[in-house]
Scaffold this active site. Structure first.
Site, short mmCIF file in Angstrom:
data_model
loop_
_atom_site.label_atom_id
_atom_site.label_comp_id
_atom_site.label_asym_id
_atom_site.label_seq_id
_atom_site.Cartn_x
_atom_site.Cartn_y
_atom_site.Cartn_z
N HIS A 1 0.84 -1.19 0.00
CA HIS A 1 0.00 0.00 0.00
C HIS A 1 0.88 1.26 0.00
O HIS A 1 2.07 1.20 0.31
CB HIS A 1 -0.93 -0.02 1.21
N SER B 1 -21.17 3.46 -40.41
CA SER B 1 -20.57 4.29 -39.34
C SER B 1 -19.05 4.36 -39.41
O SER B 1 -18.42 4.92 -38.51
CB SER B 1 -20.98 3.74 -37.98
N GLY C 1 -26.80 3.33 -29.60
CA GLY C 1 -27.72 4.26 -29.00
C GLY C 1 -28.73 3.65 -28.04
O GLY C 1 -29.09 4.25 -27.03
N CYS D 1 -5.50 1.40 6.06
CA CYS D 1 -6.26 0.18 6.36
C CYS D 1 -5.85 -0.41 7.69
O CYS D 1 -4.73 -0.20 8.17
CB CYS D 1 -6.09 -0.84 5.24
N GLU E 1 1.09 3.82 1.94
CA GLU E 1 1.71 4.21 3.21
C GLU E 1 3.00 3.44 3.45
O GLU E 1 3.99 3.98 3.94
CB GLU E 1 0.74 3.94 4.37
N ASP F 1 -21.16 -3.14 -36.86
CA ASP F 1 -19.75 -2.72 -36.93
C ASP F 1 -18.77 -3.88 -36.96
O ASP F 1 -17.63 -3.71 -37.36
CB ASP F 1 -19.39 -1.83 -35.73
N THR G 1 -24.89 -3.02 -32.51
CA THR G 1 -23.57 -2.46 -32.84
C THR G 1 -22.59 -3.58 -33.18
O THR G 1 -21.80 -3.48 -34.12
CB THR G 1 -23.04 -1.62 -31.65
N CYS H 1 -1.81 -1.11 7.39
CA CYS H 1 -0.98 0.10 7.34
C CYS H 1 -0.95 0.80 8.69
O CYS H 1 0.04 1.42 9.06
CB CYS H 1 -1.51 1.06 6.28
C1 AOF Z 1 -4.40 1.63 2.30
N1 AOF Z 1 -3.45 2.07 1.45
O1 AOF Z 1 -2.56 2.21 -0.59
C2 AOF Z 1 -4.60 1.08 -0.38
C3 AOF Z 1 -5.60 0.66 0.53
O2 AOF Z 1 -6.17 -6.65 -0.83
P1 AOF Z 1 -5.41 -5.54 -0.24
O3 AOF Z 1 -4.58 -5.88 0.96
O4 AOF Z 1 -4.59 -4.78 -1.24
O5 AOF Z 1 -6.51 -4.52 0.36
C4 AOF Z 1 -7.41 -3.87 -0.45
C5 AOF Z 1 -8.16 -2.87 0.38
O6 AOF Z 1 -7.24 -2.05 1.09
C6 AOF Z 1 -8.97 -1.91 -0.47
O7 AOF Z 1 -10.27 -2.33 -0.71
C7 AOF Z 1 -8.96 -0.67 0.39
O8 AOF Z 1 -9.90 -0.78 1.44
C8 AOF Z 1 -7.58 -0.70 0.99
N2 AOF Z 1 -6.65 -0.03 0.08
N3 AOF Z 1 -5.49 0.98 1.83
O9 AOF Z 1 -4.25 1.80 3.50
C9 AOF Z 1 -3.49 1.82 0.13
N4 AOF Z 1 -4.64 0.77 -1.69
ZN ZN Z 2 -3.10 -0.37 3.83
#
Ligand code: AOF
Ligand code: ZN
Length: 368
Positions: free
Chosen positions: A52, A170, A298, A77, A54, A202, A198, A86
């Site tokens: 992530h 088209s 459309g 998270c 962080e 197409d 379509t 994190c």
């Molecule tokens: C953070 N920092 O950069 C992101 C977060 O499957 P995982 O472990 O990658 O978790 C996915 C979930 O983590 C995602 O749905 C969201 O809630 C969080 N993403 N959280 O602290 C991050 N990308």
């Molecule tokens: Zn995280």
């Protein structure tokens, strides 16, 4: 502008580097400053399954994060997913203050990350540049809170608002520059979707050429010809035929044998086209598709419009006229009665692309 705001804008910039790489996760960016306010680490969520934002920013900061501030676009998270929480890494690094753009609605987080940081004695500020952060994460937020993908509509039309002549011809309305942009869009979404008419008129392949960061699944809403380019190019990208027609399913034997999927929309439980499309969107959401590109025609776009399910548009207007009361427009359906209720683009971008007008932006359904 305060320092927190400036750092958040930088974090947003970093977050956006993950476009097309991180879905179905959100794009997240992060900046760490030391106690003197100097940037000591930057990071972003680079790819799905990877660390992530962080974690990357803290790794770059090392010991200099101690006593400092962490500015991140999303609430950190507190769950163990593909990586550890994190929050624990932030606490362990000795960060004193955390600035968050947006609370994470993901059920396993949803305020829990902020609560954990506060419980550890870390000062938290939530909601800095929230509107801008929300824009970078809109597709993720749609998927998590509504269970459906972000719907991007794309069309090319003549100056008199037609996507084909009265006979269905088209090719081509817009120039090569426009088609290049469409291929870039196809290369970053999870699905490229067209209606059956379509697909028939197409005979598109709907693949990204050149390939992008992800391979979009082709989705046809309605029946297709098993001899069509879509049905005979399964080596290039997956295909879903979403159809209500249960008669002679064996005509898809070859498509299924080649790896294609026939998704039966249960007609008996779904009274109309709107319900069928809602079912399909929910199914694509269940498959964690974050962005889908709907390329017409459309009728399909009209049904999505009537469902309030067009979130972003990319439109090419060619300086051409073809006329014809029976020549189709980009969005059919029932439509709106009152001009004052018309949907607007929240932020309309205009460009000249090889002599075609290219207008794109997110739809704001709340303003007239
Ligand atoms: C953070 N920092 O950069 C992101 C977060 O499957 P995982 O472990 O990658 O978790 C996915 C979930 O983590 C995602 O749905 C969201 O809630 C969080 N993403 N959280 O602290 C991050 N990308
Ligand atoms: Zn995280």
């Amino acid at each position: 502008m305060s320092v927190d705001h400036e750092l958040m804008l930088r974090a947003i910039e970093l977050a956006e580097r993950g476009v097309g790489q991180v879905e179905p996760n959100p794009m997240v960016g992060c900046v760490v400053v030391d106690s003197g306010g100097e940037i000591v680490g930057e990071g972003w969520h680079e790819r799905f399954g990877g660390p992530h934002a962080e974690i990357n920013a803290l790794a770059a900061a090392g010991a200099r994060a101690r006593g400092g501030t962490l500015v991140g676009t999303l609430e950190p998270c507190c769950h163990t997913g593909k990586t550890g929480p994190c929050t624990q890494a932030i606490i362990a690094a000795g960060v004193k203050r955390v600035v968050v753009g947006l609370r994470d609605p993901f059920p396993q987080v949803d305020g829990g990350g902020i609560a954990e940081l506060k419980a550890a004695g870390i000062e938290c500020v939530v909601g800095v540049e929230a509107a801008r952060v929300e824009r970078t994460m809109a597709p993720y937020l749609m998927l998590v809170t509504q269970g459906r993908p972000w719907v991007i509509a794309k069309w090319a039309m003549t100056l008199d608002g037609k996507i084909a002549t009265h006979s269905g011809s088209s090719q081509w309305i817009s120039g090569p520059g426009a088609r290049e942009i469409v291929h870039q869009l196809r290369g970053r979404v999870d699905a490229s979707v067209v209606g059956a008419r379509t697909a028939k008129l197409d005979d598109p392949r709907l693949t990204a050429r050149p390939a992008g960061s992800r391979v979009a699944t082709r989705v046809v809403v309605g029946d297709i010809d098993p001899q069509s380019q879509l049905a005979t190019s399964l080596d290039q990208a997956p295909l879903i035929v979403a159809t209500t027609k249960l008669d002679c399913p064996e005509r898809y034997d070859r498509v299924v044998a080649d790896g294609g999927e026939v998704l039966w929309l249960p007609l008996d439980q779904l009274p109309d086209r709107a319900a069928q499309l809602e079912f399909l969107l929910a199914e694509l959401g269940r498959r964690r598709m974050t962005n889908i590109l709907v390329e017409g025609g459309g009728r399909l776009l009209g049904s999505l419009f009537d469902l309030n399910a067009i979130d972003e548009v990319h439109v090419f207007v060619a300086p051409k006229l073809v006329g014809g009361i029976n020549a189709v427009s980009p969005i059919a359906g029932v439509g709106l009665a009152d001009m004052a209720a018309a949907w607007r683009l929240a932020t309309a971008n205009w460009q000249n692309v090889d002599g075609d007008l290219y207008m794109s932006g997110r739809v704001d359904r709340s303003v007239g």
